[in-house]
Scaffold this motif. Structure first.
Motif, mmCIF file in Angstrom:
data_model
loop_
_atom_site.group_PDB
_atom_site.id
_atom_site.type_symbol
_atom_site.label_atom_id
_atom_site.label_comp_id
_atom_site.label_asym_id
_atom_site.label_seq_id
_atom_site.Cartn_x
_atom_site.Cartn_y
_atom_site.Cartn_z
ATOM 1 N N ASP A 171 76.944 97.240 -27.212
ATOM 2 C CA ASP A 171 75.753 97.877 -26.665
ATOM 3 C C ASP A 171 76.055 98.594 -25.351
ATOM 4 O O ASP A 171 75.542 99.685 -25.101
ATOM 5 C CB ASP A 171 74.634 96.850 -26.459
ATOM 6 N N LYS A 172 76.896 97.981 -24.511
ATOM 7 C CA LYS A 172 77.267 98.602 -23.228
ATOM 8 C C LYS A 172 78.044 99.898 -23.455
ATOM 9 O O LYS A 172 77.801 100.905 -22.795
ATOM 10 C CB LYS A 172 78.107 97.636 -22.393
ATOM 11 N N GLU A 189 77.295 92.454 -27.027
ATOM 12 C CA GLU A 189 76.926 92.987 -25.716
ATOM 13 C C GLU A 189 77.884 94.111 -25.312
ATOM 14 O O GLU A 189 77.461 95.142 -24.778
ATOM 15 C CB GLU A 189 76.965 91.872 -24.670
ATOM 16 N N LEU A 190 79.177 93.929 -25.592
ATOM 17 C CA LEU A 190 80.155 94.976 -25.300
ATOM 18 C C LEU A 190 79.836 96.240 -26.094
ATOM 19 O O LEU A 190 79.856 97.348 -25.557
ATOM 20 C CB LEU A 190 81.572 94.489 -25.626
ATOM 21 N N GLN A 226 83.177 103.290 -15.223
ATOM 22 C CA GLN A 226 82.348 102.091 -15.295
ATOM 23 C C GLN A 226 83.246 100.915 -15.597
ATOM 24 O O GLN A 226 84.237 101.028 -16.314
ATOM 25 C CB GLN A 226 81.323 102.227 -16.434
ATOM 26 N N GLY A 275 79.815 92.264 -13.876
ATOM 27 C CA GLY A 275 79.143 93.354 -13.184
ATOM 28 C C GLY A 275 79.631 93.607 -11.775
ATOM 29 O O GLY A 275 79.244 94.602 -11.161
ATOM 30 N N GLN A 313 75.725 102.529 -24.577
ATOM 31 C CA GLN A 313 74.894 102.947 -23.452
ATOM 32 C C GLN A 313 75.669 103.880 -22.524
ATOM 33 O O GLN A 313 75.164 104.932 -22.119
ATOM 34 C CB GLN A 313 74.436 101.712 -22.681
ATOM 35 N N PHE A 314 76.925 103.505 -22.188
ATOM 36 C CA PHE A 314 77.750 104.353 -21.330
ATOM 37 C C PHE A 314 77.949 105.731 -21.958
ATOM 38 O O PHE A 314 77.892 106.758 -21.286
ATOM 39 C CB PHE A 314 79.129 103.709 -21.096
ATOM 40 N N ALA A 318 83.587 97.267 -17.377
ATOM 41 C CA ALA A 318 82.983 96.310 -18.291
ATOM 42 C C ALA A 318 83.612 94.948 -18.018
ATOM 43 O O ALA A 318 84.813 94.800 -18.086
ATOM 44 C CB ALA A 318 83.240 96.710 -19.739
#
Length: 199
Positions: A7-8, A4-5, A196, A173, A11-12, A198
């Motif tokens: 992918d984030k 998940e990290l 952002q 979040g 994405q960022f 995380a």
């Protein structure tokens, strides 16, 4: 969760984000192998950590250039509640001069343990090896120190319980409150740009 990290971060990067705050305050869970993978997302070269014990052979964990996904700025928030795998990740960021660690010295518990069953049904948990930072300092003995020491806002001991309801730990979040000095200092170090978080 490291996938998940990953992918984030990807994405960022696609969204054009160039500044990141990684909040590891009070982070106590997770496997060190996942911390090593997470560190590889941020590092193109260098040592992540070392593991050594009396009965465990010395092992170095290294960055792998093809696994790096985040090449922009990153700062890490740490606290005395940061322990275990999170300390390995924070130590890797600091030891490779990849970003600042902001906050307070971490707990100091990054180690490998072995469970030995006892005849009475109990068990003995024995520490068999210790992790050290890229510069060879034992995390268990010294914790991971911040590059910029900032203490959180002091809690008023005379405050009513209702006044402290807003002090609950942040969930995934959620952004820190405006009066969070550790968060604010990290933002300042990132030169005040958009960042952002995380979780």
């Amino acid at each position: 969760d490291v996938s998940e990290l990953h992918d984030k971060l990807a994405q960022f990067d696609k969204q054009g984000v160039h500044k990141l705050l990684l909040d590891l305050r009070d982070c106590t869970r997770g496997d060190v192998t996942e911390a090593v993978v997470a560190a590889q997302f941020f590092l193109t070269s260098g040592k992540i950590a070392s593991l050594e014990g009396q009965t465990v052979s010395h092992k170095d964990f290294e960055a792998e250039p093809d696994k790096a996904v985040w090449h922009s700025s990153v700062d890490v928030l740490i606290s005395p509640g940061t322990s275990g795998a999170a300390e390995v990740l924070a130590g890797a960021i600091k030891g490779n001069k990849r970003g600042d660690l902001v906050g307070e010295r971490t707990f100091g518990s990054a180690s490998e343990q072995k469970m030995i069953p006892l005849d009475d049904g109990g068990a003995l948990i024995l520490t068999v090896a210790f992790y050290s930072t890229p510069d060879g300092k034992s995390i268990v003995e010294e914790g991971v120190s911040p590059t910029v020491e900032v203490h959180p806002k002091a809690v008023d001991p005379s405050a009513e319980p209702s006044d402290m309801e807003d002090e609950a730990p942040l969930g995934p979040g959620q952004l820190p409150k405006a009066d969070d000095p550790v968060y604010n200092k990290a933002l300042e170090l990132l030169k005040g740009g958009e960042a952002q978080k995380a979780a």
